[in-house]
Scaffold this active site. Sequence first.
Site, PDB file in Angstrom:
ATOM      1  N   GLY A  33       0.834  -1.081  -0.154  1.00 57.16           N
ATOM      2  CA  GLY A  33      -0.137  -0.098   0.026  1.00 57.16           C
ATOM      3  C   GLY A  33       0.799   1.100   0.210  1.00 57.16           C
ATOM      4  O   GLY A  33       2.027   1.221   0.001  1.00 57.16           O
ATOM      5  N   ASN A  34       0.168   2.431   0.400  1.00 56.74           N
ATOM      6  CA  ASN A  34       0.874   3.615   0.374  1.00 56.74           C
ATOM      7  C   ASN A  34       0.235   4.429   1.384  1.00 56.74           C
ATOM      8  O   ASN A  34      -0.794   4.276   2.086  1.00 56.74           O
ATOM      9  CB  ASN A  34       0.996   4.401  -1.129  1.00 56.74           C
ATOM     10  CG  ASN A  34      -0.346   4.437  -1.521  1.00 56.74           C
ATOM     11  OD1 ASN A  34      -1.166   5.539  -1.125  1.00 56.74           O
ATOM     12  ND2 ASN A  34      -0.754   4.063  -2.664  1.00 56.74           N
ATOM     13  N   ARG A  35       0.832   5.813   1.637  1.00 54.46           N
ATOM     14  CA  ARG A  35       0.201   6.379   2.756  1.00 54.46           C
ATOM     15  C   ARG A  35      -0.614   7.468   2.568  1.00 54.46           C
ATOM     16  O   ARG A  35      -1.382   8.211   3.320  1.00 54.46           O
ATOM     17  CB  ARG A  35       1.465   7.440   3.017  1.00 54.46           C
ATOM     18  CG  ARG A  35       2.665   6.770   3.934  1.00 54.46           C
ATOM     19  CD  ARG A  35       3.738   7.822   4.199  1.00 54.46           C
ATOM     20  NE  ARG A  35       4.983   6.985   4.916  1.00 54.46           N
ATOM     21  CZ  ARG A  35       4.734   6.650   6.002  1.00 54.46           C
ATOM     22  NH1 ARG A  35       3.771   6.472   6.739  1.00 54.46           N
ATOM     23  NH2 ARG A  35       5.987   5.843   6.282  1.00 54.46           N
TER      24      ARG A  35
END
Length: 225
Positions: A33-35
């Site tokens: 995932g990412n932020r």
Amino acid sequence: VALEDRGISLWGKKVVVSAGGTREPIDPVRFIGNRSSGKQGLALAKVAAVLGAEVSLVTTVAQGSFPSVTEVLVSSAKEMDEALTNETAGADLVVMAAAVSDYRVKEPSRSKIKRESAAELNISLEANPDILKGLVKAKKDGSIYIGFAAETDDLEVNLRRKLESKGVDIMVGNDVTRPGAGFEHDTNSVVILSKDGQRAVFDDLSKEKIALEVLTFASRLFDRP
Ligand code: CTP
Ligand code: CA
């Protein structure tokens, strides 16, 4: 949402907003995932609805109901691509605020990967398609497409390059190394560039105020003869 009245309206417009970071499955319980929190996308959807638009929000983060906003929940980039291909048919304005993973796991495991199965784990990734670029190719005449870019270096250079390469009408960029801007924050600082050469900078505003600025930019392009 309390906003100043600028005399702009998106009444009768079909608006599609994407939000949040995609999740690329590794196995049934894990993902890459990412932020991205989806907050800027949610703010864009809400403000567009307040301005009178019929909004479809394609998001990886459940946002709860808001009048005139239809939520479509997705997870991976592939799901987001499919949902956006449907939702953007006939759209007047598309705002791609989602953080799409550039890569996906080549062969996700069907069952949970066990810790004791190996001392070292290598995961092969393959590129995801550029969703926005694909959507722009199918855009209807007179519609406006907006991309977002989170950068750590050379913000303006990258924005100009992406404005060209993605074929969008507007690029919005933020420097994620700036304190209080970007991921997981309630405020944001952005540079907005349009393909007709306009440029604006907004610092330390709520994500709703940033949304109003972006949509004001877009509505100016609609109003052009
Ligand atoms: N985007 C997309 N599909 C992808 C990657 C990005 O639709 N596979 C969209 C994003 O939602 C955003 C815009 O393209 O609106 C810019 O994203 P960004 O990650 O900044 O662009 P990239 O071309 O992926 O460049 P970079 O190598 O800097 O990540
Ligand atoms: Ca990217």
